[in-house]
Scaffold this active site. Structure first.
Site, mmCIF file in Angstrom:
data_model
loop_
_atom_site.group_PDB
_atom_site.id
_atom_site.type_symbol
_atom_site.label_atom_id
_atom_site.label_comp_id
_atom_site.label_asym_id
_atom_site.label_seq_id
_atom_site.Cartn_x
_atom_site.Cartn_y
_atom_site.Cartn_z
ATOM 1 N N SER A 233 0.843 -1.195 0.000
ATOM 2 C CA SER A 233 0.000 0.000 0.000
ATOM 3 C C SER A 233 0.876 1.242 0.000
ATOM 4 C CB SER A 233 -0.908 0.034 1.242
ATOM 5 O OG SER A 233 -1.810 -1.043 1.246
ATOM 6 N N SER A 271 -3.259 -4.138 -3.215
ATOM 7 C CA SER A 271 -2.585 -2.905 -2.812
ATOM 8 C C SER A 271 -3.599 -1.808 -2.526
ATOM 9 C CB SER A 271 -1.622 -2.450 -3.913
ATOM 10 O OG SER A 271 -0.776 -1.428 -3.461
ATOM 11 N N ASP A 273 -3.761 1.978 -2.504
ATOM 12 C CA ASP A 273 -3.011 3.135 -2.996
ATOM 13 C C ASP A 273 -3.943 4.341 -3.022
ATOM 14 O OD1 ASP A 273 -0.829 1.292 -3.652
ATOM 15 O OD2 ASP A 273 -2.145 0.661 -5.274
#
Length: 345
Positions: A233, A271, A273
């Site tokens: 992340s 992830s 983001d």
């Protein structure tokens, strides 16, 4: 002294850096850290304050952009609905979001006793990354006192980078990650403005990193990147003193993704983001009685300057987060090497 791209002759783009090459080049913005390192506990809190006043009373214009949404941040729904931020921004580990949110609420109430009684409630903004491989995240070591310590430590000037605050237990492209910052200086109507970025970097597969000069350094981890699942992340906080409205801030926040792509990231399924952008130039007074408010807005035909600044500063901030971090031994002896050690050979 933090190691940065300059120490390794790496150049990210063409725009000039600000004096500190940090998010604090935006006037009024301050950053503070609280770092926890005790055997298997390697975590912390990082605070970003848009200005030194009462944020609930004088909110800053803001927006967010979810690049990939495998994350547990809080406060973003209201930020994108109302276009403002009314607390400092705290960054921490995944399981400490609630604790940090409560700390922000208590802090806001102490400054504004009318919250939730004679006026609205408050919207705390907290971003997170999972530092579990290097930190005993189940220990729930972060307390409200640690969040307050980060807020109290906030200052302007140079920003601590690498394994500090929320970045203490983070990993980036298989290297030690953490907190990184950078800025770009731009000119609008003959006046100097800045775009500053601070990242909490915890993303990217080992072997995928691409440096600005084309090199692809790797920590030589066993699993080939083509087979590895991207589970990391990154939280990207962008600040500017250019006068942008909510939609324009959202557009600038999206360009942080270009900075990640330059590094070799593809924003994997696992992830989280997220980019959060705010401007100190347009504020909203909580107690204003006016029906119509004045607001300065950037000419859209000039916004490419800010797009470029966001991409360049994000790319550089991520590299600074790795270069500033020393090689690290965390929970159960798990190790992460420093990108700086690899580049020095």
């Amino acid at each position: 002294m933090s190691r940065t791209v300059k120490d390794f002759n790496l150049v990210c783009g063409i725009l000039p850096q600000g004096p500190w090459n940090a998010i604090t080049d935006v006037p009024g913005v301050r950053v503070g850290h609280c770092t926890l390192r005790d055997r298997d506990v390697n975590t912390g809190v990082t605070a970003i304050l848009p200005h030194s006043g009462n944020l609930f009373r004088r909110k800053v214009g803001a927006a967010s952009h979810v690049i990939n949404g495998f994350g547990k941040s809080t406060g973003l729904v209201q930020v994108d609905e109302l276009g403002t931020i009314e607390t400092p921004i705290l960054l921490t580990n995944t399981l400490s979001v609630g604790t940090c949110a409560t700390a922000l609420i208590r802090d806001a109430i102490s400054r504004n006793p009318d919250i939730g009684r004679s006026t609205s409630t408050v919207n705390p903004v907290v971003g997170e990354c999972n530092d579990g491989p290097l930190n005993d995240i189940q220990a729930l070591a972060v307390t409200e006192n640690h969040a307050w310590a980060a807020l109290e430590a906030a200052q302007d000037g140079p920003v601590g980078q690498g394994s500090v605050g929320a970045g203490t237990g983070m990993t980036c492209f298989g290297f030690k990650g953490g907190i990184g910052s950078s800025s770009r200086r731009i000119e609008l109507d003959g006046n100097e403005h800045h775009v500053g970025v601070l990242v909490l970097s915890n993303f990217g597969n080992a072997g995928d990193l691409v440096l600005p000069d084309g090199r692809r350094p790797s920590p030589k981890m066993a699993e080939p990147p083509v087979r590895a699942q991207e589970k990391g992340s990154i939280i990207i906080v962008l600040a500017t003193d250019a006068p942008l409205e909510h939609r324009q801030l959202n557009r600038v926040a999206k360009r942080a993704g270009a900075g990640l792509a330059r590094l070799g990231s593809f924003w994997g399924h696992g992830s989280g983001d997220i980019a959060i952008a705010f401007t100190t130039a347009n504020t909203v007074e909580h107690d204003s009685g006016a029906d119509i408010l004045d607001m300065r807005v950037l000419n859209e035909n000039r916004i490419d300057l800010l797009f470029r600044a966001a991409a360049e500063a994000t790319q550089e901030a991520v590299l600074n987060s790795m270069l500033s971090a020393d090689s690290f031994v965390g929970r159960d002896g798990t190790t992460r090497v420093s990108l700086a050690d690899i580049l020095r050979g």
